[in-house]
Scaffold this motif. Structure first.
Motif, PDB file in Angstrom:
ATOM      1  N   GLU A 120       0.838  -1.211   0.000  1.00 25.14           N
ATOM      2  CA  GLU A 120       0.000   0.000   0.000  1.00 25.14           C
ATOM      3  C   GLU A 120       0.866   1.251   0.000  1.00 25.14           C
ATOM      4  N   LYS A 121       1.947   1.216   0.773  1.00 22.53           N
ATOM      5  CA  LYS A 121       2.850   2.356   0.846  1.00 22.53           C
ATOM      6  C   LYS A 121       3.578   2.561  -0.478  1.00 22.53           C
ATOM      7  N   LYS A 140       0.763   3.507  -3.066  1.00 19.08           N
ATOM      8  CA  LYS A 140      -0.047   4.672  -2.658  1.00 19.08           C
ATOM      9  C   LYS A 140      -1.535   4.483  -2.958  1.00 19.08           C
TER      10      LYS A 140
END
Length: 264
Positions: free
Chosen positions: A227-228, A231
């Motif tokens: 997810e990081k 984004k």
């Protein structure tokens, strides 16, 4: 109509029994590899629990690494198509699927009908796969399901720069020997997997919603790292590992229905 989908993966076999292409009436999972013995076993188990015999099943569809060697199947289909069908059945808004299995990682972009628009696969190296995590868990001498909990305790994730599993193994051992915490190393391992898979996803082109299928979907450390990297929020479910088998069962229903029409 009863159909059965079986996903014979590189490390795990999954099976789903479906009624009329809609209702799941049985599921089974077994860590068994691509040999058909495991697949035969879970098929018999799911039928026994449903109090059915093989003769009661209208169509069996196989997918996964071992799909071409499973004699009880009436047909076989690629895992790309099956994961797309399974995910779209349970999550109709999904347009990108990230599937991290035991020996490969795949990213699929689909339209609202589940048709593949683009995909990328990493099947040349174990880095970025479930096998990579298994190797690392073995080095750390802990169960694979402990990785997520320990990664959450990390303060500063270690840098695992090697893209090869063998070299990454040496790198992890070296970092632990020089005093790096286990938690930081585990977080670094999760970040390493996420980085490899994110590279595939970016080449495919991310379209939301994004869903993670396959066994590694259960690892929150990898999910959060992805997810990081990407984004975007990533959806998953407790049945993420069953999506290939579900898609195979749905495809079996569609195939049997088509066969019935042709025979009328």
């Amino acid at each position: 109509m009863l159909t059965l989908g079986i996903d014979i993966g590189s490390t795990t076999s999954k099976c789903i029994l479906l009624e009329n292409g809609e209702r799941i009436i049985g599921t089974e999972l077994l860590v068994a590899g691509i040999g058909t013995i495991g697949a035969e076993k879970i098929m018999e188990t799911v039928l026994k629990k449903a109090q059915l015999s093989r003769d009661d099943i209208d169509y069996v569809m196989a997918t996964g690494y071992g799909r071409r060697n499973f004699d009880p199947a009436h047909g076989e289909l690629s895992e790309l198509s099956c994961h797309a069908k399974g995910v779209l059945f349970t999550n109709p808004q999904v347009r990108t699927i990230i599937d991290i299995g035991g020996q490969d990682a795949k990213v699929l972009r689909i339209n609202d009908k589940g048709v593949l628009e683009n995909f990328m696969m990493n099947d040349k190296c174990a880095a970025g796969t479930g096998r990579f995590l298994d190797v690392m868990a073995n080095i750390l001498q802990m169960p694979i399901n402990e990785l997520e909990k320990r990664a959450e305790l990390s303060e500063i994730p270690a840098k695992i720069s090697s893209t090869c599993t063998v070299f990454a193994e040496s790198e992890v051992i070296s970092q632990l020997a020089t005093g790096e915490t286990v938690e930081n190393v585990i977080a670094g391992i999760c970040n390493s997997v996420a980085s490899r898979v994110a590279g595939l996803a970016k080449r495919v082109g991310i379209k939301e919603e994004v869903f993670m299928s396959g066994g590694v979907a259960q690892n929150g450390g990898v999910r959060k790292a992805l997810e990081k990297e990407l984004k975007v929020p990533i959806k998953w479910s407790e049945t993420s590992q069953m999506m290939g088998a579900l898609g195979a069962a749905i495809s079996a229903y569609e195939q049997e229905k088509k066969r019935g029409v042709l025979n009328e």
